[in-house]
Design a protein around this motif. Structure first.
Motif, PDB file in Angstrom:
ATOM      1  N   ASN A 162       0.854  -1.189   0.000  1.00  0.00           N
ATOM      2  CA  ASN A 162       0.000   0.000   0.000  1.00  0.00           C
ATOM      3  C   ASN A 162       0.891   1.241   0.000  1.00  0.00           C
ATOM      4  OD1 ASN A 162      -2.369   1.557   0.177  1.00  0.00           O
ATOM      5  ND2 ASN A 162      -2.147   1.709   2.392  1.00  0.00           N
ATOM      6  N   LYS A 163       0.752   2.067  -1.023  1.00  0.00           N
ATOM      7  CA  LYS A 163       1.573   3.276  -1.108  1.00  0.00           C
ATOM      8  C   LYS A 163       1.254   4.219   0.040  1.00  0.00           C
ATOM      9  CE  LYS A 163       2.595   7.259  -4.063  1.00  0.00           C
ATOM     10  NZ  LYS A 163       2.309   7.937  -5.353  1.00  0.00           N
ATOM     11  N   SER A 164       2.301   4.736   0.669  1.00  0.00           N
ATOM     12  CA  SER A 164       2.148   5.677   1.773  1.00  0.00           C
ATOM     13  C   SER A 164       2.541   7.071   1.302  1.00  0.00           C
ATOM     14  CB  SER A 164       3.029   5.265   2.957  1.00  0.00           C
ATOM     15  OG  SER A 164       3.076   6.284   3.936  1.00  0.00           O
ATOM     16  N   GLU A 169       7.259   7.855  -3.717  1.00  0.00           N
ATOM     17  CA  GLU A 169       7.507   6.771  -4.663  1.00  0.00           C
ATOM     18  C   GLU A 169       8.600   7.209  -5.634  1.00  0.00           C
ATOM     19  OE1 GLU A 169       4.949   3.972  -7.831  1.00  0.00           O
ATOM     20  OE2 GLU A 169       4.109   5.837  -7.054  1.00  0.00           O
ATOM     21  N   ASN A 174       8.167  12.229  -0.795  1.00  0.00           N
ATOM     22  CA  ASN A 174       8.103  11.916   0.634  1.00  0.00           C
ATOM     23  C   ASN A 174       7.986  13.199   1.444  1.00  0.00           C
ATOM     24  OD1 ASN A 174      10.854  12.209  -0.401  1.00  0.00           O
ATOM     25  ND2 ASN A 174      11.479  11.997   1.749  1.00  0.00           N
ATOM     26  N   LEU A 181      10.621   5.945  -0.418  1.00  0.00           N
ATOM     27  CA  LEU A 181      10.532   4.728  -1.220  1.00  0.00           C
ATOM     28  C   LEU A 181      11.241   5.008  -2.541  1.00  0.00           C
ATOM     29  CD1 LEU A 181       9.295   1.841  -1.558  1.00  0.00           C
ATOM     30  CD2 LEU A 181       7.361   2.960  -2.701  1.00  0.00           C
ATOM     31  N   SER A 184       9.315   1.956  -7.605  1.00  0.00           N
ATOM     32  CA  SER A 184       7.886   2.088  -7.885  1.00  0.00           C
ATOM     33  C   SER A 184       7.089   1.176  -6.954  1.00  0.00           C
ATOM     34  CB  SER A 184       7.596   1.692  -9.331  1.00  0.00           C
ATOM     35  OG  SER A 184       7.823   0.299  -9.515  1.00  0.00           O
ATOM     36  N   CYS A 185       5.792   1.413  -6.873  1.00  0.00           N
ATOM     37  CA  CYS A 185       4.937   0.551  -6.050  1.00  0.00           C
ATOM     38  C   CYS A 185       4.924  -0.876  -6.585  1.00  0.00           C
ATOM     39  CB  CYS A 185       3.511   1.123  -6.018  1.00  0.00           C
ATOM     40  SG  CYS A 185       3.361   2.650  -5.056  1.00  0.00           S
ATOM     41  N   GLN A 189       6.027  -4.127  -4.467  1.00  0.00           N
ATOM     42  CA  GLN A 189       5.203  -5.319  -4.282  1.00  0.00           C
ATOM     43  C   GLN A 189       6.033  -6.582  -4.500  1.00  0.00           C
ATOM     44  OE1 GLN A 189       1.608  -5.766  -3.478  1.00  0.00           O
ATOM     45  NE2 GLN A 189       2.657  -7.716  -3.082  1.00  0.00           N
ATOM     46  N   HIS A 231       3.060  -1.137   4.108  1.00  0.00           N
ATOM     47  CA  HIS A 231       3.731  -0.032   3.427  1.00  0.00           C
ATOM     48  C   HIS A 231       5.213  -0.100   3.762  1.00  0.00           C
ATOM     49  CE1 HIS A 231       3.023   1.907   7.415  1.00  0.00           C
ATOM     50  NE2 HIS A 231       4.178   2.496   7.164  1.00  0.00           N
TER      51      HIS A 231
END
Length: 253
Positions: A162-164, A169, A174, A181, A184-185, A189, A231
């Protein structure tokens, strides 16, 4: 943590002869990895005694030089006095029969895995004696690499990234002062799928080493939710001390 996941250690004297001292290193790595997930690890008392007896006959220095490694491997394991996985096939052409022992202590809702360096040590199925009149067939997983254990556990208990907004990203977005992060999401994953825990030190956290960004990524469980969401963010090298020692040892970084 993972209820009804039962791992059984299979000791194989022929594999020991083939691999030498590396044999115990391979078994220890997989068993330690299972311990990190807080699953139940068992071994057969009879099978272990037979293994030690055969190796002792072949190597007079076995007990002194190598036997103590067994104590380390088995320190958190549970003994099973009956060998649940021995089947005797009495071959007589069309009258061939199979004799098997009653599988006490195993239920049909358990997830069963064998830890072995030899993938051919057992059939992939196990007969389960539900009662005197009913036999069920259970699937057995045989693992000789830690990554196979990771993939199996992920299949049983999938995780969703889950993106925070706090961590952004792809290295941006941020909040000021918060960790970022870097990927990428979608990549996060993939890293989440193969991340590993240390429930003893960091409850509710998973870690992986991101080869693309040359640093660790840390995942946080977002509490009991049906989506099983996590996350995460990457760690700066000066923050690597956040990663438990045995996880750093596993990734050898």
């Amino acid at each position: 943590m993972y209820k009804d996941l039962h791992f059984y250690i299979q000791f194989d004297w022929e594999e020991y002869i083939n691999l030498g001292d590396q044999y115990f290193d391979y078994i220890k790595q997989m068993v330690e990895f299972a311990y990190m997930h807080k699953v139940s690890v068992f071994y057969s008392e009879k099978q272990l005694k037979d293994f030690v007896s055969i190796i002792s006959d072949l190597d007079n220095n076995f007990i002194q030089s190598i036997g103590n490694k067994l104590d380390i491997i088995l320190r958190n394991s549970l003994v099973k006095k009956e060998n649940k996985f021995i089947f005797n096939i009495l071959f007589n052409y069309e009258n061939t029969t199979i004799q098997h022992s009653q599988l006490l202590g195993i239920t049909s809702n358990e997830q069963i895995a064998i830890i072995s360096t030899n993938l051919n040590c057992f059939s992939n199925y196990l007969l389960y004696a539900k009662d005197e009149k009913k036999i069920e067939l259970l699937r057995i997983n045989i693992f000789n690499k830690c990554i196979d254990i990771v993939n199996w556990i992920h299949k049983i208990s999938p995780r969703n990234f889950n993106k925070s907004a706090k961590h952004g990203e792809n290295g941006k977005g941020n909040w000021p002062g918060e960790s970022c992060l870097l990927c990428s999401c979608q990549d996060a994953q993939e890293l989440l799928n193969t991340s590993i825990p240390d429930f003893g030190e960091k409850e509710g956290r998973l870690f992986n080493y991101d080869q693309e960004n040359n640093t660790y990524i840390e995942f946080f469980y977002e509490g009991n939710n049906p989506q099983k969401q996590w996350h995460g963010f990457h760690l700066k090298q000066e923050d690597w001390q956040r990663v438990p020692t045995n996880i750093r040892t596993f990734f050898r970084v």
